[in-house]
Design a protein around this motif. Sequence first.
Motif, PDB file in Angstrom:
ATOM      1  N   VAL A 225       0.836  -1.205   0.000  1.00 61.07           N
ATOM      2  CA  VAL A 225       0.000   0.000   0.000  1.00 61.07           C
ATOM      3  C   VAL A 225       0.867   1.250   0.000  1.00 61.07           C
ATOM      4  O   VAL A 225       0.631   2.200  -0.764  1.00 61.07           O
TER       5      VAL A 225
ATOM      6  N   SER B 143     -14.456   2.811   3.600  1.00 58.22           N
ATOM      7  CA  SER B 143     -14.082   1.842   4.622  1.00 58.22           C
ATOM      8  C   SER B 143     -14.969   0.603   4.634  1.00 58.22           C
ATOM      9  O   SER B 143     -14.884  -0.208   5.531  1.00 58.22           O
TER      10      SER B 143
ATOM     11  N   VAL C  50     -10.967   2.168  -0.316  1.00 61.73           N
ATOM     12  CA  VAL C  50     -10.374   0.946   0.217  1.00 61.73           C
ATOM     13  C   VAL C  50     -11.474  -0.059   0.532  1.00 61.73           C
ATOM     14  O   VAL C  50     -12.506   0.306   1.093  1.00 61.73           O
TER      15      VAL C  50
ATOM     16  N   ILE D 104      -7.960   0.385  -3.688  1.00 59.05           N
ATOM     17  CA  ILE D 104      -7.152  -0.612  -2.989  1.00 59.05           C
ATOM     18  C   ILE D 104      -8.075  -1.693  -2.441  1.00 59.05           C
ATOM     19  O   ILE D 104      -9.057  -1.390  -1.756  1.00 59.05           O
TER      20      ILE D 104
ATOM     21  N   ALA E 298      -7.267  -1.156   6.804  1.00 61.90           N
ATOM     22  CA  ALA E 298      -8.225  -0.573   5.859  1.00 61.90           C
ATOM     23  C   ALA E 298      -8.963   0.603   6.459  1.00 61.90           C
ATOM     24  O   ALA E 298      -9.179   1.626   5.798  1.00 61.90           O
TER      25      ALA E 298
ATOM     26  N   ALA F 225      -8.672   4.278   4.987  1.00 57.22           N
ATOM     27  CA  ALA F 225      -9.856   4.917   4.412  1.00 57.22           C
ATOM     28  C   ALA F 225      -9.944   6.374   4.846  1.00 57.22           C
ATOM     29  O   ALA F 225     -10.217   7.264   4.039  1.00 57.22           O
TER      30      ALA F 225
END
Length: 296
Positions: free
Chosen positions: A131, A282, A189, A146, A175, A179
């Motif tokens: 990432v 998210s 994400v 992502i 995550a 986010a």
Amino acid sequence: MDTELRDRVVLVTGASSGIGAATARAFGREGARVAITYRSSRDKAEKVAAEVEAAGGQAYVVRLDLEDLPSVARAVEAVAGHWGDVEVLVANAVRWGGDAPPEPGVRFEDVPLKEWEAMINANLVGAAASVSAVLPGMRAKGWGRIVLISSGVAEEGLPGPGPYGTAKSGLYGLARSLAWNGGRDGILVNVVAPRLHPDREPPARPGVRRRGADRRDAHPQALRRRRRGQDRGVPGLGRQRQSDGRADQGRLLRRARSAPRRLARGRGGQASEWAMRSATASASIWCPVSWQRFSW
């Protein structure tokens, strides 16, 4: 449906087989430029690359090893040099600790702490490294997607050791933080958690000490009971939240849609817009072991 993926630069880690290969082929069907990473099976990666191109996409093969963090940055740099900055990352590569998924029959206390360290460093820190390597390019473009591939083991657990499930659970925290951090820059994400199939068991690994084979053999039946709501939990846990993949997916997507409204309520201007974007980013999606298309 136009997924807006044509000619997008997509990096799928661990794409020489399994879920990663299926994901790469799916992006190929959308006309994307797909970078396929492998650790040791370049021939398999080349075969997947040919399938991506046959499906209508472009393909590029590059080596990446989660246990060699500098190789992560080198892979991203190679893709950027070939096509430009990565716009979509699917962090799918995984370290099993052997040639098969974790062995459920191993007792928790028999797992060396070095294995804990190696598993978490590869599957969690390795994902974070992937990432981190693609974020600058995404921020510069104001657009990025992502997808972190977790596992149903993160919630359902597995009889025996815990390093793999623990590492996969960490992707949820990653995550959520990402986010909020990336939402303002147009980076969304998602976490996708393939679930263990109750009729399939990972093959036993030679030389691995096993205890409680009867408990291991009972695991598929326990999964079925829990998914049908017939099992209140597992021995040793006071309370255990039950989960059905389709129900979870619907619940989490509803939460994702309503969260921006809740967060934006009473706020205005730029702060409100950022809250809406980051909260939407998210969302987590649960699915069986197959690729599912969802909105980008």
